[in-house]
Design a protein around this motif. Structure first.
Motif, PDB file in Angstrom:
ATOM      1  N   VAL A 199      33.491  33.446  42.047  1.00 49.00           N
ATOM      2  CA  VAL A 199      33.266  34.622  41.380  1.00 49.00           C
ATOM      3  C   VAL A 199      31.837  34.589  40.543  1.00 49.00           C
ATOM      4  CG1 VAL A 199      33.939  35.904  39.403  1.00 49.00           C
ATOM      5  CG2 VAL A 199      35.617  34.847  41.060  1.00 49.00           C
ATOM      6  N   ARG A 200      30.914  35.470  40.787  1.00 49.26           N
ATOM      7  CA  ARG A 200      29.702  35.573  40.096  1.00 49.26           C
ATOM      8  C   ARG A 200      29.544  35.566  38.708  1.00 49.26           C
ATOM      9  NH1 ARG A 200      26.495  39.969  43.838  1.00 49.26           N
ATOM     10  NH2 ARG A 200      26.815  38.541  45.983  1.00 49.26           N
ATOM     11  N   VAL A 201      30.486  36.356  38.120  1.00 48.95           N
ATOM     12  CA  VAL A 201      30.542  36.378  36.695  1.00 48.95           C
ATOM     13  C   VAL A 201      31.818  35.809  36.317  1.00 48.95           C
ATOM     14  CG1 VAL A 201      30.776  37.969  34.798  1.00 48.95           C
ATOM     15  CG2 VAL A 201      29.439  38.593  36.750  1.00 48.95           C
ATOM     16  N   GLU A 202      31.741  34.842  35.278  1.00 50.18           N
ATOM     17  CA  GLU A 202      32.901  33.929  35.001  1.00 50.18           C
ATOM     18  C   GLU A 202      33.869  34.917  34.011  1.00 50.18           C
ATOM     19  OE1 GLU A 202      35.602  30.985  34.937  1.00 50.18           O
ATOM     20  OE2 GLU A 202      33.764  31.001  35.949  1.00 50.18           O
ATOM     21  N   LYS A 203      35.004  35.119  34.523  1.00 51.85           N
ATOM     22  CA  LYS A 203      35.823  35.987  33.592  1.00 51.85           C
ATOM     23  C   LYS A 203      36.917  34.931  33.205  1.00 51.85           C
ATOM     24  CE  LYS A 203      39.159  39.523  33.932  1.00 51.85           C
ATOM     25  NZ  LYS A 203      40.469  38.950  33.391  1.00 51.85           N
ATOM     26  N   VAL A 204      37.119  35.126  31.743  1.00 50.09           N
ATOM     27  CA  VAL A 204      37.899  34.229  31.130  1.00 50.09           C
ATOM     28  C   VAL A 204      39.394  35.168  30.882  1.00 50.09           C
ATOM     29  CG1 VAL A 204      38.615  33.143  28.830  1.00 50.09           C
ATOM     30  CG2 VAL A 204      36.294  33.158  29.668  1.00 50.09           C
ATOM     31  N   ASN A 205      40.574  34.427  31.421  1.00 48.34           N
ATOM     32  CA  ASN A 205      41.762  35.130  31.370  1.00 48.34           C
ATOM     33  C   ASN A 205      42.264  35.365  29.922  1.00 48.34           C
ATOM     34  OD1 ASN A 205      42.458  35.807  34.173  1.00 48.34           O
ATOM     35  ND2 ASN A 205      42.642  33.485  34.422  1.00 48.34           N
ATOM     36  N   THR A 206      42.837  36.479  29.712  1.00 48.58           N
ATOM     37  CA  THR A 206      43.339  36.555  28.384  1.00 48.58           C
ATOM     38  C   THR A 206      45.051  36.561  28.656  1.00 48.58           C
ATOM     39  OG1 THR A 206      43.780  39.085  28.529  1.00 48.58           O
ATOM     40  CG2 THR A 206      41.658  38.221  27.789  1.00 48.58           C
ATOM     41  N   ASP A 207      45.881  36.583  27.456  1.00 46.54           N
ATOM     42  CA  ASP A 207      47.214  36.578  27.655  1.00 46.54           C
ATOM     43  C   ASP A 207      47.855  37.718  28.214  1.00 46.54           C
ATOM     44  OD1 ASP A 207      47.270  33.953  26.493  1.00 46.54           O
ATOM     45  OD2 ASP A 207      48.046  34.636  24.416  1.00 46.54           O
ATOM     46  N   ASN A 208      47.210  38.830  28.441  1.00 44.99           N
ATOM     47  CA  ASN A 208      47.659  39.966  28.974  1.00 44.99           C
ATOM     48  C   ASN A 208      47.338  40.145  30.500  1.00 44.99           C
ATOM     49  OD1 ASN A 208      48.705  41.129  26.528  1.00 44.99           O
ATOM     50  ND2 ASN A 208      46.888  41.900  25.883  1.00 44.99           N
ATOM     51  N   ASP A 209      46.529  39.314  31.136  1.00 46.70           N
ATOM     52  CA  ASP A 209      46.209  39.193  32.491  1.00 46.70           C
ATOM     53  C   ASP A 209      47.861  38.828  33.136  1.00 46.70           C
ATOM     54  OD1 ASP A 209      43.537  39.958  32.299  1.00 46.70           O
ATOM     55  OD2 ASP A 209      42.971  38.089  31.968  1.00 46.70           O
ATOM     56  N   MET A 210      47.649  39.204  34.500  1.00 43.72           N
ATOM     57  CA  MET A 210      48.881  38.716  35.228  1.00 43.72           C
ATOM     58  C   MET A 210      49.058  37.330  35.314  1.00 43.72           C
ATOM     59  SD  MET A 210      50.698  41.294  35.406  1.00 43.72           S
ATOM     60  CE  MET A 210      50.386  42.953  35.040  1.00 43.72           C
ATOM     61  N   GLY A 211      50.064  36.795  35.262  1.00 43.23           N
ATOM     62  CA  GLY A 211      50.500  35.442  35.354  1.00 43.23           C
ATOM     63  C   GLY A 211      51.116  35.225  36.986  1.00 43.23           C
ATOM     64  N   LEU A 212      52.066  35.836  36.915  1.00 45.67           N
ATOM     65  CA  LEU A 212      52.839  35.853  38.190  1.00 45.67           C
ATOM     66  C   LEU A 212      53.094  37.317  38.678  1.00 45.67           C
ATOM     67  CD1 LEU A 212      55.732  33.353  38.867  1.00 45.67           C
ATOM     68  CD2 LEU A 212      56.381  36.077  38.773  1.00 45.67           C
ATOM     69  N   VAL A 213      53.193  37.500  39.904  1.00 47.70           N
ATOM     70  CA  VAL A 213      53.484  38.592  40.716  1.00 47.70           C
ATOM     71  C   VAL A 213      54.707  38.160  41.701  1.00 47.70           C
ATOM     72  CG1 VAL A 213      52.538  40.916  41.936  1.00 47.70           C
ATOM     73  CG2 VAL A 213      51.415  39.746  39.909  1.00 47.70           C
ATOM     74  N   ILE A 214      55.399  39.183  41.989  1.00 51.03           N
ATOM     75  CA  ILE A 214      56.402  38.962  43.342  1.00 51.03           C
ATOM     76  C   ILE A 214      56.209  40.463  43.749  1.00 51.03           C
ATOM     77  CG2 ILE A 214      58.424  38.761  44.203  1.00 51.03           C
ATOM     78  CD1 ILE A 214      59.034  36.656  42.099  1.00 51.03           C
ATOM     79  N   ALA A 215      55.653  40.454  45.208  1.00 51.86           N
ATOM     80  CA  ALA A 215      55.330  41.732  45.741  1.00 51.86           C
ATOM     81  C   ALA A 215      55.772  41.839  46.948  1.00 51.86           C
ATOM     82  CB  ALA A 215      53.892  41.994  45.740  1.00 51.86           C
ATOM     83  N   ASP A 216      56.060  42.806  47.891  1.00 51.50           N
ATOM     84  CA  ASP A 216      56.334  42.963  49.337  1.00 51.50           C
ATOM     85  C   ASP A 216      54.891  42.797  49.872  1.00 51.50           C
ATOM     86  OD1 ASP A 216      56.694  43.995  51.948  1.00 51.50           O
ATOM     87  OD2 ASP A 216      58.464  44.928  51.384  1.00 51.50           O
ATOM     88  N   GLU A 217      54.675  42.153  50.840  1.00 57.19           N
ATOM     89  CA  GLU A 217      53.178  42.025  51.500  1.00 57.19           C
ATOM     90  C   GLU A 217      53.034  43.287  52.284  1.00 57.19           C
ATOM     91  OE1 GLU A 217      52.231  37.562  52.557  1.00 57.19           O
ATOM     92  OE2 GLU A 217      54.289  38.071  53.037  1.00 57.19           O
TER      93      GLU A 217
END
Length: 125
Positions: free
Chosen positions: A97-115
């Motif tokens: 990733v060119r620009v370092e993005k710091v995760n916040t507590d509101n970013d997704m930590g876990l996702v379960i999805a149909d592929e």
């Protein structure tokens, strides 16, 4: 000649993507395919593991995506759960990733999805 110009304009920054912000938010998935999405804070709440386990049991053909920037202890809990259920999972790491993005507590930590297709009923916490 106009077609060549249009092609070059559309592809100068790589192939165009459909809903890139949405896919970035949901760890590479479209919102319509997501059965459950936990923010990093919600993922840290180990009381949510039972809910995640129920989603896994109800949808064994779905796929779990784990934010690789989340605390490894929390990642380990969900990885152990997925492994015990023989459930597919992927750890999403943001290398290259060119620009370092710091995760916040509101970013997704876990996702379960149909592929493969949209789901009919997402889990609401």
């Amino acid at each position: 000649m106009e077609e060549v110009e249009k092609y070059l304009k559309d592809h100068v920054f790589g192939n165009p993507q459909l809903k890139p912000e949405e896919k970035s938010k949901y760890l590479g998935n479209f919102q319509e395919r997501v059965a459950i999405a936990l923010t990093i804070v919600e993922s840290k709440n180990l009381g949510n593991i039972k809910t995640v386990e129920k989603v896994i049991d109800d949808n064994p053909d779905y796929h779990m995506y784990i934010n690789g920037d989340m605390d490894q202890l929390i990642q380990g809990k969900y990885i152990s759960l997925a492994a015990s259920k023989d459930f597919k999972f992927t750890i999403i790491a943001k290398d290259n990733v060119r620009v370092e993005k710091v995760n916040t507590d509101n970013d997704m930590g876990l996702v379960i999805a149909d592929e493969h297709s949209p789901i009919s009923k997402p889990v609401i916490l």
